[in-house]
Design a protein around this motif. Structure first.
Motif, PDB file in Angstrom:
ATOM      1  N   UNK A 114       0.830  -1.203   0.000  1.00  0.00           N
ATOM      2  CA  UNK A 114       0.000   0.000   0.000  1.00  0.00           C
ATOM      3  C   UNK A 114       0.865   1.252   0.000  1.00  0.00           C
ATOM      4  N   UNK A 115       1.940   1.243   0.776  1.00  0.00           N
ATOM      5  CA  UNK A 115       2.853   2.385   0.790  1.00  0.00           C
ATOM      6  C   UNK A 115       3.478   2.611  -0.584  1.00  0.00           C
ATOM      7  N   UNK A 116       3.854   1.516  -1.271  1.00  0.00           N
ATOM      8  CA  UNK A 116       4.426   1.638  -2.607  1.00  0.00           C
ATOM      9  C   UNK A 116       3.419   2.219  -3.595  1.00  0.00           C
ATOM     10  N   UNK A 117       2.178   1.758  -3.525  1.00  0.00           N
ATOM     11  CA  UNK A 117       1.139   2.268  -4.424  1.00  0.00           C
ATOM     12  C   UNK A 117       0.878   3.747  -4.151  1.00  0.00           C
ATOM     13  N   UNK A 118       0.823   4.134  -2.875  1.00  0.00           N
ATOM     14  CA  UNK A 118       0.611   5.538  -2.539  1.00  0.00           C
ATOM     15  C   UNK A 118       1.783   6.411  -2.991  1.00  0.00           C
ATOM     16  N   UNK A 119       2.996   5.903  -2.900  1.00  0.00           N
ATOM     17  CA  UNK A 119       4.164   6.663  -3.361  1.00  0.00           C
ATOM     18  C   UNK A 119       4.108   6.877  -4.870  1.00  0.00           C
ATOM     19  N   UNK A 120       3.710   5.833  -5.610  1.00  0.00           N
ATOM     20  CA  UNK A 120       3.566   5.978  -7.070  1.00  0.00           C
ATOM     21  C   UNK A 120       2.457   6.984  -7.398  1.00  0.00           C
ATOM     22  N   UNK A 121       1.366   6.943  -6.666  1.00  0.00           N
ATOM     23  CA  UNK A 121       0.268   7.879  -6.912  1.00  0.00           C
ATOM     24  C   UNK A 121       0.712   9.315  -6.632  1.00  0.00           C
ATOM     25  N   UNK A 122       1.475   9.521  -5.553  1.00  0.00           N
ATOM     26  CA  UNK A 122       1.985  10.859  -5.256  1.00  0.00           C
ATOM     27  C   UNK A 122       2.903  11.352  -6.370  1.00  0.00           C
ATOM     28  N   UNK A 123       3.747  10.461  -6.878  1.00  0.00           N
ATOM     29  CA  UNK A 123       4.659  10.832  -7.949  1.00  0.00           C
ATOM     30  C   UNK A 123       3.885  11.205  -9.214  1.00  0.00           C
ATOM     31  N   UNK A 124       2.864  10.432  -9.560  1.00  0.00           N
ATOM     32  CA  UNK A 124       2.051  10.751 -10.736  1.00  0.00           C
ATOM     33  C   UNK A 124       1.276  12.045 -10.541  1.00  0.00           C
ATOM     34  N   UNK A 125       0.769  12.274  -9.330  1.00  0.00           N
ATOM     35  CA  UNK A 125       0.075  13.535  -9.047  1.00  0.00           C
ATOM     36  C   UNK A 125       1.011  14.723  -9.203  1.00  0.00           C
ATOM     37  N   UNK A 126       2.239  14.570  -8.762  1.00  0.00           N
ATOM     38  CA  UNK A 126       3.214  15.645  -8.893  1.00  0.00           C
ATOM     39  C   UNK A 126       3.543  15.910 -10.362  1.00  0.00           C
ATOM     40  N   UNK A 127       3.627  14.855 -11.182  1.00  0.00           N
ATOM     41  CA  UNK A 127       3.861  15.027 -12.610  1.00  0.00           C
ATOM     42  C   UNK A 127       2.700  15.773 -13.262  1.00  0.00           C
ATOM     43  N   UNK A 128       1.474  15.413 -12.905  1.00  0.00           N
ATOM     44  CA  UNK A 128       0.306  16.095 -13.455  1.00  0.00           C
ATOM     45  C   UNK A 128       0.275  17.546 -12.990  1.00  0.00           C
ATOM     46  N   UNK A 129       0.585  17.778 -11.722  1.00  0.00           N
ATOM     47  CA  UNK A 129       0.583  19.127 -11.180  1.00  0.00           C
ATOM     48  C   UNK A 129       1.634  19.994 -11.883  1.00  0.00           C
ATOM     49  N   UNK A 130       2.818  19.453 -12.132  1.00  0.00           N
ATOM     50  CA  UNK A 130       3.854  20.239 -12.802  1.00  0.00           C
ATOM     51  C   UNK A 130       3.497  20.474 -14.272  1.00  0.00           C
ATOM     52  N   UNK A 131       2.833  19.517 -14.920  1.00  0.00           N
ATOM     53  CA  UNK A 131       2.423  19.705 -16.313  1.00  0.00           C
ATOM     54  C   UNK A 131       1.289  20.726 -16.419  1.00  0.00           C
ATOM     55  N   UNK A 132       0.455  20.823 -15.410  1.00  0.00           N
ATOM     56  CA  UNK A 132      -0.686  21.728 -15.445  1.00  0.00           C
ATOM     57  C   UNK A 132      -0.342  23.125 -14.936  1.00  0.00           C
ATOM     58  N   UNK A 133       0.878  23.340 -14.495  1.00  0.00           N
ATOM     59  CA  UNK A 133       1.235  24.622 -13.886  1.00  0.00           C
ATOM     60  C   UNK A 133       1.071  25.781 -14.860  1.00  0.00           C
ATOM     61  N   UNK A 134       1.526  25.671 -16.076  1.00  0.00           N
ATOM     62  CA  UNK A 134       1.439  26.776 -17.031  1.00  0.00           C
ATOM     63  C   UNK A 134       0.406  26.542 -18.111  1.00  0.00           C
ATOM     64  N   UNK A 135      -0.447  25.576 -17.933  1.00  0.00           N
ATOM     65  CA  UNK A 135      -1.405  25.225 -18.979  1.00  0.00           C
ATOM     66  C   UNK A 135      -2.608  26.159 -18.967  1.00  0.00           C
ATOM     67  N   UNK A 136      -3.244  26.277 -20.147  1.00  0.00           N
ATOM     68  CA  UNK A 136      -4.467  27.050 -20.294  1.00  0.00           C
ATOM     69  C   UNK A 136      -5.554  26.128 -20.805  1.00  0.00           C
ATOM     70  N   UNK A 137      -6.793  26.560 -20.642  1.00  0.00           N
ATOM     71  CA  UNK A 137      -7.906  25.768 -21.146  1.00  0.00           C
ATOM     72  C   UNK A 137      -7.864  25.721 -22.659  1.00  0.00           C
ATOM     73  N   UNK A 138      -8.282  24.623 -23.250  1.00  0.00           N
ATOM     74  CA  UNK A 138      -8.263  24.469 -24.703  1.00  0.00           C
ATOM     75  C   UNK A 138      -9.253  25.408 -25.376  1.00  0.00           C
TER      76      UNK A 138
END
Length: 176
Positions: free
Chosen positions: A106-130
């Motif tokens: 469970x800890x491993x799955x949560x760590x992967x989810x946090x990492x993916x959330x951080x990737x999405x958050x960094x990709x969405x930082x400068x994004x605009x609506x389509x």
């Protein structure tokens, strides 16, 4: 068959007696303070008890603890029989508890989810609506009151918003 409350009380007693005996009564160096009794379950007929345990350490220490518990099974069963005072002392089966492995997974799955959330958050930082800030499409050439000029946008006085189709003011046939 015994009732569930009696089986639960016996299971709790077995867990306490086995843990106490492992802590103070068994001199086996393979057991010591590394073994923790996590749960105990007793069958409905009170003949068999399953004792779940965890071992703090690596795989070799877990294997040694399993061997130590098997060798101390008779002494532990005698202690349970003396404490329980039942006609038949249940046989003890020691099963390693999967709780630490499940917690690690469970800890491993949560760590992967946090990492993916951080990737999405960094990709969405400068994004605009389509479609821009306002995604709803509006006709720019319509006036604020609507196209038909009756004060309600998009209604012409007929249809479901206006009078019933083919009917008079009272809901009856027209002209009646």
């Amino acid at each position: 068959m015994a009732d569930n409350a009696r089986a639960k009380r016996l299971a709790d007693l077995i867990r306490e007696v086995v843990a106490e005996k492992l802590q103070r009564g068994i001199k086996d160096p393979r057991l010591g303070s590394r073994v923790t009794i996590t749960d105990t379950r007793v069958t409905g007929d009170l003949r068999e008890a399953t004792v779940f345990y965890t071992v703090y350490g690596d795989d070799e220490e877990r294997e040694q603890a399993a061997k130590g518990l098997e060798s101390a099974k008779g002494v532990l069963r005698s202690a349970v029989g003396a404490a329980a005072g039942v006609k038949f002392t249940p046989t003890l089966a020691f099963v390693p508890d999967a709780l630490p492995e499940n917690a690690k997974n469970i800890d491993d799955v949560l760590a992967r989810a946090r990492q993916q959330d951080e990737q999405v958050r960094s990709a969405a930082a400068g994004a605009e609506y389509a479609a821009g800030a306002d995604p709803y499409r509006r006709d720019r050439d319509e006036d604020a009151d609507g196209a038909d000029g009756d004060g309600e946008p998009g209604t012409d006085g007929g249809g479901p918003v206006g009078r019933a189709a083919g009917g008079g003011a009272d809901g009856g046939p027209a002209g009646a």
